[in-house]
Each structure stands twice: as structure tokens, then as C-alpha cells.
Design an enzyme around this catalytic site. Structure first.
Site, mmCIF file in Angstrom:
data_model
loop_
_atom_site.group_PDB
_atom_site.id
_atom_site.type_symbol
_atom_site.label_atom_id
_atom_site.label_comp_id
_atom_site.label_asym_id
_atom_site.label_seq_id
_atom_site.Cartn_x
_atom_site.Cartn_y
_atom_site.Cartn_z
ATOM 1 N N GLU A 144 -6.787 4.708 8.220
ATOM 2 C CA GLU A 144 -6.566 6.128 7.906
ATOM 3 C C GLU A 144 -7.828 6.754 7.319
ATOM 4 O OE1 GLU A 144 -2.953 5.541 5.678
ATOM 5 O OE2 GLU A 144 -1.933 5.026 7.540
ATOM 6 N N GLY B 247 2.542 2.393 10.790
ATOM 7 C CA GLY B 247 3.370 3.571 10.532
ATOM 8 C C GLY B 247 4.537 3.736 11.489
ATOM 9 N N SER C 185 3.485 -2.028 10.424
ATOM 10 C CA SER C 185 4.955 -1.956 10.497
ATOM 11 C C SER C 185 5.635 -3.292 10.224
ATOM 12 C CB SER C 185 5.403 -1.410 11.858
ATOM 13 O OG SER C 185 4.807 -0.157 12.098
ATOM 14 N N LYS D 98 0.126 4.246 -0.256
ATOM 15 C CA LYS D 98 -0.553 5.421 0.330
ATOM 16 C C LYS D 98 -0.350 6.641 -0.576
ATOM 17 C CE LYS D 98 0.096 3.457 4.875
ATOM 18 N NZ LYS D 98 0.083 3.667 6.294
ATOM 19 N N ASN E 256 0.873 -1.181 0.000
ATOM 20 C CA ASN E 256 0.000 0.000 0.000
ATOM 21 C C ASN E 256 0.908 1.228 0.000
ATOM 22 O OD1 ASN E 256 -1.792 2.061 0.515
ATOM 23 N ND2 ASN E 256 -2.266 1.425 2.613
ATOM 24 N N HIS F 155 -9.619 1.015 5.457
ATOM 25 C CA HIS F 155 -8.311 1.302 6.067
ATOM 26 C C HIS F 155 -8.492 2.295 7.224
ATOM 27 C CE1 HIS F 155 -4.189 2.570 6.627
ATOM 28 N NE2 HIS F 155 -3.817 1.495 5.945
ATOM 29 N N GLU G 174 -5.271 -4.813 10.999
ATOM 30 C CA GLU G 174 -4.321 -3.715 11.115
ATOM 31 C C GLU G 174 -4.583 -2.936 12.401
ATOM 32 O OE1 GLU G 174 -2.393 -2.795 7.168
ATOM 33 O OE2 GLU G 174 -4.041 -1.401 7.384
HETATM 34 C C1 PEP Z 1 -0.865 0.251 6.352
HETATM 35 O O1 PEP Z 1 -1.136 1.427 6.507
HETATM 36 O O2 PEP Z 1 -1.645 -0.476 5.703
HETATM 37 C C2 PEP Z 1 0.359 -0.262 6.944
HETATM 38 C C3 PEP Z 1 0.383 -1.515 7.292
HETATM 39 O O3 PEP Z 1 1.384 0.633 7.089
HETATM 40 P P1 PEP Z 1 2.832 0.347 7.744
HETATM 41 O O4 PEP Z 1 3.362 -0.933 7.144
HETATM 42 O O5 PEP Z 1 3.661 1.539 7.342
HETATM 43 O O6 PEP Z 1 2.623 0.240 9.192
#
Ligand code: PEP
Length: 262
Positions: A97, A173, A214, A11, A9, A95, A167
Site C-alpha cells: 500500500e 484485502g 487475506s 492499517k 497490521n 508494504h 504479500e
Molecule cells: C496486509 O495488508 O498486510 C494484509 C495481509 O491484509 P489482508 O490480510 O487484509 O489481506
């Protein structure tokens, strides 16, 4: 479920030049590996150019969002039909966000999920609790609510095109709060159990559940080796081809280990 599914992803990152370079590097890296499924989800403006690069490769194209209407007066929005027209096979919905920064409700997400599945897209449906909710012991309640409301009124024939990504908001993040493999395994079990109660045991067994939060080359093996972790949704690390491909390789090794011990 032995073949792992790794999704990037991107983003709201990359320029067109960076998107081109990153997609090419992933395609080249993927030509040397087998037994893993991979998709990348660039920002809307780069879907067409990345789609051209992915053509004929083993990397699928996905989008990060859609608007749940076929067409019409919805300024600034992108329809499922447009995504399919650009060659998208996947779309990320729910998601955190979008839930937390853009205020998307379970009801709105449910509408998107149903429209996307009906249009023929594969949906990566994200769920996860905040740190406050986890600390208050509400993880199961939150996951159950997101699943029950987000997946309400789904047609049974579309279930095979649904993937769930667990998630935890607090681990996304590189926040410094990484979920432990044990916490991830427990949350995946909660999700699979709830899904089974909603759609039956067979559908729950066949369901692919990704982990996202992460995931990096250094923790990928520990996470992907856990029972019920069928792949990973990668944010930050998917912006670096070498890191993304290292996670893909961890997915292949774990799938092989599972097959050998089965
Ligand atoms: C995400 O936002 O889907 C995600 C998993 O981000 P990150 O790997 O940066 O934590």
C-alpha cells in the site's frame, strides 16, 4: 523454524476505544497459549495506549511505518527513535500500500530498512508482485528486484532482526483472488533462494518468512502448514480478536506438528 510468528497490521483502522478493546482481547487470548510469537501494529496515534496494554504480556508492539531520520524538520513524520521510545519492537516497511498508493521506491524503502535496523528495530520487510506482473510470468523477477534493491548494503549483524513478508498485491484485502498454498510455498522458496544468494545459506535457513494476503481462520492451517511458511501478516482479520486468535492457534498447531514430525 518451528515457532510461528503472527503479526496483526491494523492499517488505518480503529478509534482509540476500539484499539484499547482489541488490544485487551488479544492480550487475554494470548495468556492461554504458548509456543507462538505475536505482534500487533496499530496506527501511530494509538501506539502509546496499546503499548501500555501490552506491557508485561506476550504480545509485542509494532509500527506500520517510519521516516528514516533520527529527528529534524520532517513535518508529519515519525522517527525510529520515537518508535523505540514508545516500546515498539517491530516496524513494517515496504508494504504494497505504501509502494503503490504512496509511491515509495525500492531505494527509499532500502533507506528506511537500513535506518530501522541500525536503530535496533526488527523489520518486517514486505515484497510481492501485482496481478499483472504475475500473469506476465514476472513474479520471480519482481521479487528478486525488490529483495536486491530493498536489502542493498545491509550490515550482516542486523540480518537476524529482519523478517520478510511475502504479500502478493492481488491477494491483499479480500480481493476474491486468494493465493493457493502451493503458490505461496513457491514464492517463499524464491525469496529464500534469493536471500541465500545475497547473504549466504545459513542466513537464508534462519530467515523467517511470513505470508500475508487475506489470511483468515479458514485458510490459516493450509497456509501455515506449507514448507517455508514461518508465520502470517494479517490485515483485515487482525481487527477481530476472535479471528486473529484463531489464526494464532492455527500457528501453534502447525508448529507442534512440524516438531513432532522432525
Ligand atoms: C496486509 O495488508 O498486510 C494484509 C495481509 O491484509 P489482508 O490480510 O487484509 O489481506
Amino acid at each position: 523454524m518451528s515457532r510461528k510468528f503472527i503479526i496483526g497490521n491494523w492499517k488505518m483502522h480503529t478509534t482509540s476505544a476500539e484499539a484499547r478493546q482489541l488490544a485487551k482481547a488479544v492480550v487475554v487470548g494470548m495468556s492461554r497459549v504458548a509456543r507462538v510469537s505475536v505482534a500487533i501494529c496499530p496506527p501511530f496515534p494509538y501506539l502509546a495506549l496499546v503499548g501500555e496494554i501490552l506491557k508485561g504480556s506476550r504480545v509485542a508492539l509494532g509500527a506500520q511505518n517510519l521516516y528514516p531520520e533520527k529527528e529534524g524538520a520532517f513535518t508529519g513524520e515519525v522517527s525510529p527513535t520515537m518508535l523505540l521510545d514508545l516500546g515498539c519492537k517491530y516496524v513494517i516497511l515496504g508494504h504494497s500500500e505504501r509502494r503503490h498508493k504512496l509511491g515509495e521506491s525500492d531505494t527509499f524503502i532500502n533507506h528506511k530498512v537500513r535506518v530501522a535496523l541500525a536503530a535496533g528495530l526488527n523489520v518486517i520487510f514486505c515484497v510481492g508482485e501485482t496481478l499483472v506482473q504475475r500473469n506476465a510470468g514476472r513474479t520471480k523477477t519482481v521479487l528478486d528486484r525488490q529483495l536486491v534493491q530493498g536489502l542493498a548494503h545491509l550490515s550482516a549483524v542486523t540480518l537476524t532482526r529482519l523478517i520478510i513478508a511475502y504479500e502478493p498485491v492481488w491477494a491483499i484485502g479480500s480481493t476474491g483472488h486468494d493465493a493457493t498454498p502451493q503458490q505461496v510455498q513457491e514464492a517463499h522458496a524464491i525469496i529464500r533462494h534469493r536471500f541465500g544468494r545475497m547473504f549466504g545459506t545459513k542466513s537464508a535457513e534462519a530467515l523467517s518468512i511470513q505470508y500475508g494476503g487475506s489470511v483468515k481462520p479458514k485458510n490459516a492451517t493450509a497456509l501455515l502448514s506449507r514448507l517455508g511458511v514461518d508465520g502470517a501478516l494479517i490485515g483485515g482479520a487482525s481487527l477481530h480478536a476472535s479471528q486473529f486468535l484463531a489464526i494464532v492457534r492455527a500457528g501453534i498447531n502447525e508448529a507442534q506438528t512440524e516438531e513432532e514430525s522432525a
